[in-house]
Design an enzyme around this catalytic site. Sequence first.
Site, PDB file in Angstrom:
ATOM      1  N   SER A   9      25.673  41.117  52.048  1.00  0.00           N
ATOM      2  CA  SER A   9      26.563  41.515  53.458  1.00  0.00           C
ATOM      3  C   SER A   9      27.753  42.126  53.441  1.00  0.00           C
ATOM      4  O   SER A   9      28.645  41.977  54.269  1.00  0.00           O
ATOM      5  CB  SER A   9      26.517  40.251  54.501  1.00  0.00           C
ATOM      6  OG  SER A   9      27.302  39.212  54.085  1.00  0.00           O
ATOM      7  N   GLY A  10      28.152  42.955  52.370  1.00  0.00           N
ATOM      8  CA  GLY A  10      29.406  43.899  52.228  1.00  0.00           C
ATOM      9  C   GLY A  10      29.112  45.076  53.098  1.00  0.00           C
ATOM     10  O   GLY A  10      28.269  45.029  53.989  1.00  0.00           O
ATOM     11  N   SER A  40      34.100  44.001  49.720  1.00  0.00           N
ATOM     12  CA  SER A  40      34.464  44.973  50.655  1.00  0.00           C
ATOM     13  C   SER A  40      35.944  44.853  51.210  1.00  0.00           C
ATOM     14  O   SER A  40      36.547  45.756  51.376  1.00  0.00           O
ATOM     15  CB  SER A  40      33.507  45.354  51.590  1.00  0.00           C
ATOM     16  OG  SER A  40      32.064  45.679  50.936  1.00  0.00           O
ATOM     17  N   ALA A  43      39.021  46.421  49.505  1.00  0.00           N
ATOM     18  CA  ALA A  43      39.317  47.781  49.483  1.00  0.00           C
ATOM     19  C   ALA A  43      40.465  48.040  50.011  1.00  0.00           C
ATOM     20  O   ALA A  43      40.425  47.787  51.189  1.00  0.00           O
ATOM     21  CB  ALA A  43      37.954  48.687  49.919  1.00  0.00           C
ATOM     22  N   GLY A  45      42.818  51.454  49.299  1.00  0.00           N
ATOM     23  CA  GLY A  45      43.286  52.715  49.292  1.00  0.00           C
ATOM     24  C   GLY A  45      42.658  53.737  50.437  1.00  0.00           C
ATOM     25  O   GLY A  45      43.503  54.394  51.009  1.00  0.00           O
ATOM     26  N   ARG A 282      40.482  58.109  36.749  1.00  0.00           N
ATOM     27  CA  ARG A 282      41.007  56.719  36.531  1.00  0.00           C
ATOM     28  C   ARG A 282      40.373  56.713  34.759  1.00  0.00           C
ATOM     29  O   ARG A 282      41.218  56.090  34.093  1.00  0.00           O
ATOM     30  CB  ARG A 282      40.082  55.542  37.018  1.00  0.00           C
ATOM     31  CG  ARG A 282      40.774  55.464  38.516  1.00  0.00           C
ATOM     32  CD  ARG A 282      40.098  54.513  39.529  1.00  0.00           C
ATOM     33  NE  ARG A 282      40.569  54.646  40.655  1.00  0.00           N
ATOM     34  CZ  ARG A 282      39.980  54.010  41.948  1.00  0.00           C
ATOM     35  NH1 ARG A 282      39.262  53.246  41.638  1.00  0.00           N
ATOM     36  NH2 ARG A 282      40.715  54.048  42.740  1.00  0.00           N
TER      37      ARG A 282
END
Length: 544
Positions: A9-10, A40, A43, A45, A282
Amino acid sequence: MKKVLIIGSGIAGLTCAIECAQRNMEVILVSPFSSERSQSVLAAGGINAVLDNCDPGDSIDCHIDDTLKGGCDIAGKSAVTGLCESAPDIIRWLTKIGTVFTNDADGNISRRAFGGQSYKRTCYCGSSTGKQIVTALVMEARRLEGIGRIKRRLWMDFHSALIRDGRCFGALFFNESDYDIEVITADSVVFATGGQNALFGKTTGSILCDGYAEGRLLMQGVKLKNLEFIQYHPTTMETSQKKMLVSEAVRGEGGRLYYEENGKRVYFMEDRYGERGNLMPRDIVSGCMAETGRDIFLDISFLGKERILDRIPEVYELCKKYRGIDISKESIPVAPSVHFFMGGIAVNNSHESNIGNLYAIGECASIYHGANRLGGNSLLAAIYGAKMAAASIERSESKAFSADFGSELEMARMELQTLKSSKSPFPVVYIRYMLAETMKETLGIVRDEASLKKGLEEVSYYLSVADKIRYDSSEFAYFGYSLSGILTLAKAVLTSALFRRESRGSHIRSDYPDTEEGFRAATIVSYDEGRIGTELDTEGAYEN
Ligand SMILES: Cc1cc2nc3c(=O)[nH]c(=O)nc-3n(C[C@H](O)[C@H](O)[C@H](O)COP(=O)(O)OP(=O)(O)OC[C@H]3O[C@@H](n4cnc5c(N)ncnc54)[C@H](O)[C@@H]3O)c2cc1C
């Protein structure tokens, strides 16, 4: 009414639940913890989209090109096209359901520069974008729960999928509240279980995302993809609990990477790649950092405290709280750490796996990021993929089934009993710790055949003792039964890395330093009675 079981459930699971409920389906959303504890929320950025107020010269085509280039030519082109084209609508939808984005003086959504992107297109909410989006999604899910369309179940750990004749009919769960196994059947099952952090122990992400579901599904016939592509985020900070992420937003605001030589700063990324050197993708930044063999620092102090507190307040607080560093005065010591998994369950553009009725979305699915993900594209992919899966489930045929899953239930219950009565000298936590040590040592930023073979040998040994572990009642049962799935996944990751005899994106082989045309395809992994099979998806079965 179609019944959909969503596991995790993200941001991906929540979005899919909302979309399915709005399409008149009965939704059961299952996870061990509340959405507010999903990865989640970490997060920071932002989320990418080319909006109407974009930089002059920017376009959706450019977002597509940057994403494909960042993924080193092995992300599915039509999937990425759909992703980038839908991004502006996704931002509008998020705003509509209550996500509070940071705005500029004209009232437009502000955007920041992120790695590997030609223009500023990362929309953000300070440096807590994930938290803001989860909050809005939870509110929307609760509204739908209130009118009976979504049923949320907590304290439920995935155990195994119920698969018959190549189709999935539901799943078994370990119910932590009564310590028993429970069956949930459904017309469609969606996996949204996040990344594979536990393979590496301390990462930037949540240890609750352990990759078990992927490992278990692999053992049950589900194909996985591109497991060798593991993103090392260039700027993380060591703390006692985890590798603390120093958001790419810092470099987006002008932060500079350097090492010291003879008392002078060497800005190695700018020396090599010019003005945008610090914001290269990255994989490139982490690879260059490893190549220097030096202690690396990130400097943003020149921005001044007022601007730092305005643009990246959470980063200021984190550095102060966990390391006592005032980033308006001092540089941050940084090092690359495991951050994101480009690989996962192989899905097509509709997020269907190779097993009927079984879908995967979010970080546990592999489709949009190829050999390297661009910052800000993961939240976007989690939401877009969830919407694609919901649309596909709505279109799918709902076939009645009359199967009885009593035998699966009994077997799972017996497995739990065996764990509890086992007398072996191997505690679970010890094997998980050893696994993380092996993976960090043999599957670093730069790998070679010898290290990967050593890794495989060690993981094979852990697997050989996994069914003899000692069950410690202070550990909850999930820890015990999940071990063989996690170890099988680790074996598959190492096998994939050994199979790809080239360097591409985040997969850097010192013994095969060049990118080879013959490997310009995804790696598909399958499982057959303990044997891991690998092949290249040269036909583009999973991406087009
Ligand atoms: C520190 C950090 C910062 C980041 N910043 C950004 C950013 O700025 N922009 C961006 O695009 N991306 C960012 N990312 C990546 C992004 O946050 C994730 O890829 C994305 O949130 C994944 O969402 P998800 O819904 O797939 O998984 P998650 O949010 O990880 O949710 C997984 C769900 O599955 C459940 N689950 C796990 N295992 C089981 C099991 N066995 N049984 C049942 N349920 C299970 C969990 O409890 C959880 O509910 C960041 C990642 C980190 C770690």
